[in-house]
Design a protein around this motif. Structure first.
Motif, PDB file in Angstrom:
ATOM      1  N   VAL A  31       0.431  -1.040   0.113  1.00  0.00           N
ATOM      2  CA  VAL A  31      -0.212   0.153   0.148  1.00  0.00           C
ATOM      3  C   VAL A  31       0.963   1.406  -0.133  1.00  0.00           C
ATOM      4  N   TRP A  32       1.978   0.913  -0.105  1.00  0.00           N
ATOM      5  CA  TRP A  32       3.311   2.535   0.313  1.00  0.00           C
ATOM      6  C   TRP A  32       2.850   2.493  -0.934  1.00  0.00           C
ATOM      7  N   ASP A  33       3.847   0.904  -1.893  1.00  0.00           N
ATOM      8  CA  ASP A  33       4.603   1.784  -2.974  1.00  0.00           C
ATOM      9  C   ASP A  33       3.260   2.507  -3.765  1.00  0.00           C
ATOM     10  N   MET A  34       1.465   2.054  -3.166  1.00  0.00           N
ATOM     11  CA  MET A  34       0.928   2.869  -4.093  1.00  0.00           C
ATOM     12  C   MET A  34       0.949   4.091  -3.350  1.00  0.00           C
ATOM     13  N   PHE A  35       0.228   4.210  -2.157  1.00  0.00           N
ATOM     14  CA  PHE A  35       0.229   5.523  -1.448  1.00  0.00           C
ATOM     15  C   PHE A  35       1.282   6.753  -2.187  1.00  0.00           C
ATOM     16  N   CYS A  36       2.348   6.572  -2.047  1.00  0.00           N
ATOM     17  CA  CYS A  36       3.658   7.266  -2.604  1.00  0.00           C
ATOM     18  C   CYS A  36       3.434   8.179  -3.909  1.00  0.00           C
ATOM     19  N   ARG A  37       2.591   7.101  -4.856  1.00  0.00           N
ATOM     20  CA  ARG A  37       2.154   7.738  -5.985  1.00  0.00           C
ATOM     21  C   ARG A  37       1.178   8.834  -6.693  1.00  0.00           C
ATOM     22  N   LYS A  38       0.295   8.706  -5.490  1.00  0.00           N
ATOM     23  CA  LYS A  38      -0.215   9.751  -4.979  1.00  0.00           C
ATOM     24  C   LYS A  38      -0.306  11.208  -4.760  1.00  0.00           C
ATOM     25  N   GLU A  39      -0.980  11.833  -5.150  1.00  0.00           N
ATOM     26  CA  GLU A  39      -0.360  13.749  -5.599  1.00  0.00           C
ATOM     27  C   GLU A  39      -0.078  13.680  -3.983  1.00  0.00           C
ATOM     28  N   TRP A  43       6.272  14.306   0.815  1.00  0.00           N
ATOM     29  CA  TRP A  43       6.680  14.913   1.055  1.00  0.00           C
ATOM     30  C   TRP A  43       7.393  15.138   0.085  1.00  0.00           C
ATOM     31  N   ARG A  44       7.223  16.387  -1.585  1.00  0.00           N
ATOM     32  CA  ARG A  44       8.079  16.181  -2.459  1.00  0.00           C
ATOM     33  C   ARG A  44       8.010  15.629  -3.174  1.00  0.00           C
ATOM     34  N   GLY A  45       6.439  14.220  -3.219  1.00  0.00           N
ATOM     35  CA  GLY A  45       7.219  12.750  -4.287  1.00  0.00           C
ATOM     36  C   GLY A  45       7.997  12.344  -4.158  1.00  0.00           C
ATOM     37  N   HIS A  46       8.235  11.852  -2.786  1.00  0.00           N
ATOM     38  CA  HIS A  46       9.037  10.809  -2.467  1.00  0.00           C
ATOM     39  C   HIS A  46       8.619   9.493  -2.271  1.00  0.00           C
ATOM     40  N   TYR A 399      16.862  -1.961  24.789  1.00  0.00           N
ATOM     41  CA  TYR A 399      17.245  -0.142  24.219  1.00  0.00           C
ATOM     42  C   TYR A 399      17.289  -0.252  22.609  1.00  0.00           C
ATOM     43  N   PHE A 400      16.355   0.078  21.581  1.00  0.00           N
ATOM     44  CA  PHE A 400      17.412  -0.219  20.356  1.00  0.00           C
ATOM     45  C   PHE A 400      16.656   1.385  20.314  1.00  0.00           C
ATOM     46  N   HIS A 401      17.814   1.624  19.282  1.00  0.00           N
ATOM     47  CA  HIS A 401      17.706   2.944  18.470  1.00  0.00           C
ATOM     48  C   HIS A 401      17.184   3.792  17.517  1.00  0.00           C
ATOM     49  N   TRP A 402      16.071   4.154  17.599  1.00  0.00           N
ATOM     50  CA  TRP A 402      15.436   4.414  15.992  1.00  0.00           C
ATOM     51  C   TRP A 402      16.469   5.772  15.836  1.00  0.00           C
ATOM     52  N   SER A 403      17.409   5.343  14.548  1.00  0.00           N
ATOM     53  CA  SER A 403      17.091   4.420  13.640  1.00  0.00           C
ATOM     54  C   SER A 403      18.777   4.260  13.588  1.00  0.00           C
ATOM     55  N   ILE A 404      18.886   3.141  12.700  1.00  0.00           N
ATOM     56  CA  ILE A 404      20.460   2.873  12.457  1.00  0.00           C
ATOM     57  C   ILE A 404      20.905   3.751  11.469  1.00  0.00           C
ATOM     58  N   LEU A 405      20.065   3.770  10.118  1.00  0.00           N
ATOM     59  CA  LEU A 405      20.395   4.710   9.553  1.00  0.00           C
ATOM     60  C   LEU A 405      18.992   5.641   8.727  1.00  0.00           C
ATOM     61  N   ASP A 406      20.030   6.987   8.480  1.00  0.00           N
ATOM     62  CA  ASP A 406      19.104   7.686   8.029  1.00  0.00           C
ATOM     63  C   ASP A 406      17.857   6.879   6.757  1.00  0.00           C
ATOM     64  N   ASN A 407      16.282   6.802   7.069  1.00  0.00           N
ATOM     65  CA  ASN A 407      15.497   6.755   6.165  1.00  0.00           C
ATOM     66  C   ASN A 407      14.197   7.345   5.710  1.00  0.00           C
ATOM     67  N   PHE A 408      13.784   7.272   4.515  1.00  0.00           N
ATOM     68  CA  PHE A 408      11.940   7.444   4.747  1.00  0.00           C
ATOM     69  C   PHE A 408      11.360   7.381   5.367  1.00  0.00           C
ATOM     70  N   GLU A 409      11.036   7.893   6.317  1.00  0.00           N
ATOM     71  CA  GLU A 409      10.325   8.415   7.061  1.00  0.00           C
ATOM     72  C   GLU A 409       8.882   8.980   6.640  1.00  0.00           C
ATOM     73  N   TRP A 410       8.490   8.447   5.453  1.00  0.00           N
ATOM     74  CA  TRP A 410       6.710   7.743   5.420  1.00  0.00           C
ATOM     75  C   TRP A 410       6.285   9.219   4.891  1.00  0.00           C
ATOM     76  N   GLY A 411       5.594  10.389   5.270  1.00  0.00           N
ATOM     77  CA  GLY A 411       4.230  11.381   5.113  1.00  0.00           C
ATOM     78  C   GLY A 411       5.943  12.364   4.392  1.00  0.00           C
ATOM     79  N   GLU A 412       6.879  12.112   5.070  1.00  0.00           N
ATOM     80  CA  GLU A 412       8.072  13.229   5.484  1.00  0.00           C
ATOM     81  C   GLU A 412       8.665  12.695   4.266  1.00  0.00           C
TER      82      GLU A 412
END
Ligand code: NOJ
Length: 460
Positions: A31-39, A43-46, A399-412
């Protein structure tokens, strides 16, 4: 004293946020592959099409984790990578990716903690009704079995759902996360109920099929109200606010955890949602309330509260200039004391902090390094309060730190950088930030390095 002897130091990430390879090796759409394609949705169409390209670079990433000295890594599995249609035929190549990843982690002496669902729901199942479908919990149980069959000879630690508050609430009610629906409460609560059933059936499936004795939990959001003083009245007000409803929302601890631990929805939530509460089948609560080995909880911030004149909680506004992260989340280290403490008191189950961290405005400095003192300070403060909770008797296992890598922060999109390791997206270069080097010492010293130095009392 440092942290407990067997305390687990880790970091976390999730499939859609780092893997990329969204349309490779037979993966189905989520659903995220699809959602990201919705105008306008992200953020910025990422999109997560490439993300951190972890699918191809996992070996390098595991090497970075090893360098930091991580003892554990919390990853999630992409359901449609393994089952492109969400059910039925298994995509061997997709499953093999996780097989290799687990082997690489174990070779690096990093213990995998596997989350079965961190939001990338199979689009094919969404078309059939998704979490609203009466069979949705069985689909999840079937998917669980595929994963457990393949990985449980090496994986012992499992989480079923990540933050049901978000994928149900933000995804089905607020509409700012995939699948982007704005349903009425009746449907939203039905989706939530089916997710709870899915959790229960998944726990049953893990316990029935695991080849090594499993430890099972889930990873909800921890919504934390903390007292502005240690006075019993303020503490009680904060406890009440942490576990009660004041408006219709899914951002609640109790709506998801009470059915799991107490076999019932919280009465104040039931009263508030009224006729929109789904019909609870005779056996539903028995299915949902599977015993758990740990309560995983994602905590980033809390809300300051005091006892009002009537003793009831009153939210205390932050002072002007109160510290904030890049995301504009208030920095409230108290949340890592009171959150685990309240949750442990109520649910009496060992706690893991399955996520905590902050987004920062990081970039590569002229010296080629990434300096992120705010993240070091944020984490120091939060680990200190967590340590105090442990000293006060709260059973916190890791304790798990978020996150190991910079990454795709959903709507942002990629705007928010949460990583210990900087990712230069155009080149995919990884640069461990100062915080990564700092975390290495934290782990090495079992947390001792973050604790305030003890001032010795001079001998008279
Ligand atoms: C919660 C989610 O589980 C994770 O996916 C997200 O990136 C972080 N919090 C930060 O917002």
């Amino acid at each position: 004293m440092a942290f407990p002897e067997n305390f687990v130091w880790g970091a976390a990430a999730a499939s859609y946020q780092i893997e990329g390879a969204a349309f490779e090796d037979g993966k189905g759409w989520s659903v995220w592959d699809m959602f990201c394609r919705k105008e306008g949705a992200v953020w910025r169409g990422h999109t997560g099409d490439v993300a951190c390209d972890h699918y191809h670079r996992y070996q390098d990433d595991v090497a970075v984790m090893k360098k930091i000295g991580l003892q554990a890594y919390r990853l999630s599995i992409s359901w449609p990578r393994v089952l492109p249609e969400g059910r039925g035929e298994v995509n061997a190549k997709g499953l093999e990716f996780y097989d290799r990843l687990i082997d690489a982690l174990l070779a690096a002496e990093i213990t995998p903690y596997v989350t079965l669902f961190h939001w990338d729901y199979p689009y094919a199942l969404y078309l059939r009704g998704g979490w609203l479908h009466p069979n949705s919990s069985d689909w999840f149980a079937d998917y669980t079995r595929v994963i457990v069959d393949k990985l449980s000879d090496r994986v012992r630690n499992w989480m079923t759902l990540n933050e049901p508050q978000c994928f149900v609430g933000l995804g089905h009610q607020v509409g700012i996360h995939a699948p982007g629906l704005k349903l009425g409460w009746k449907d939203v609560l039905l989706a939530g109920h089916n997710a709870l059933l899915a959790h229960g059936k998944s726990v049953q499936a893990i316990r029935a099929a695991a080849k090594t004795p499993p430890l099972v939990g889930f990873a909800p959001v921890g919504t934390v109200a903390y007292p502005i003083s240690d006075s019993p009245a303020d503490v009680e007000a904060a406890r009440l606010a942490t576990f009660s409803f004041h408006e219709k929302t899914l951002f609640s601890n109790t709506w998801f955890a009470d059915p799991i631990f107490f076999k019932q929805y919280p009465t104040d939530g039931l009263a508030l949602f009224g006729a929109d509460v789904p019909e609870v089948g005779a056996d539903d609560m028995n299915i949902i309330a599977q015993p758990l080995d740990f309560y995983g909880v994602n905590i980033y911030q809390g809300m300051p509260v005091k006892a009002g004149d009537n003793g009831l909680p009153e939210v205390v506004p932050f002072d002007v200039g109160h510290p904030m992260t890049a995301f504009r989340w208030f920095v409230t280290p108290e949340c890592l004391y009171w959150g685990p403490r309240f949750l442990y008191e109520r649910y009496k189950t060992p706690v893991y902090i399955t996520e905590n961290g902050m987004s920062n405005i990081d970039w590569v400095s002229v010296d080629g390094e990434v300096h992120d003192p705010q993240r070091i300070d944020y984490t120091t403060r939060h680990l200190r309060t967590l340590h105090r909770a442990i000293e006060d008797g709260v059973d916190v296992r890791g304790y798990f730190h978020w996150s190991i890598l910079d990454n795709f922060e959903w709507g942002e999109g990629y705007k928010e950088r949460f990583g210990l390791v900087f990712v230069d997206y155009p080149t995919q270069q990884r640069i461990p930030k100062d915080s990564a080097k700092w975390y290495e010492h934290v782990i090495e010293s079992n947390g001792e390095s973050v604790l305030p130095a003890v001032t010795e009392t001079p001998v008279a």
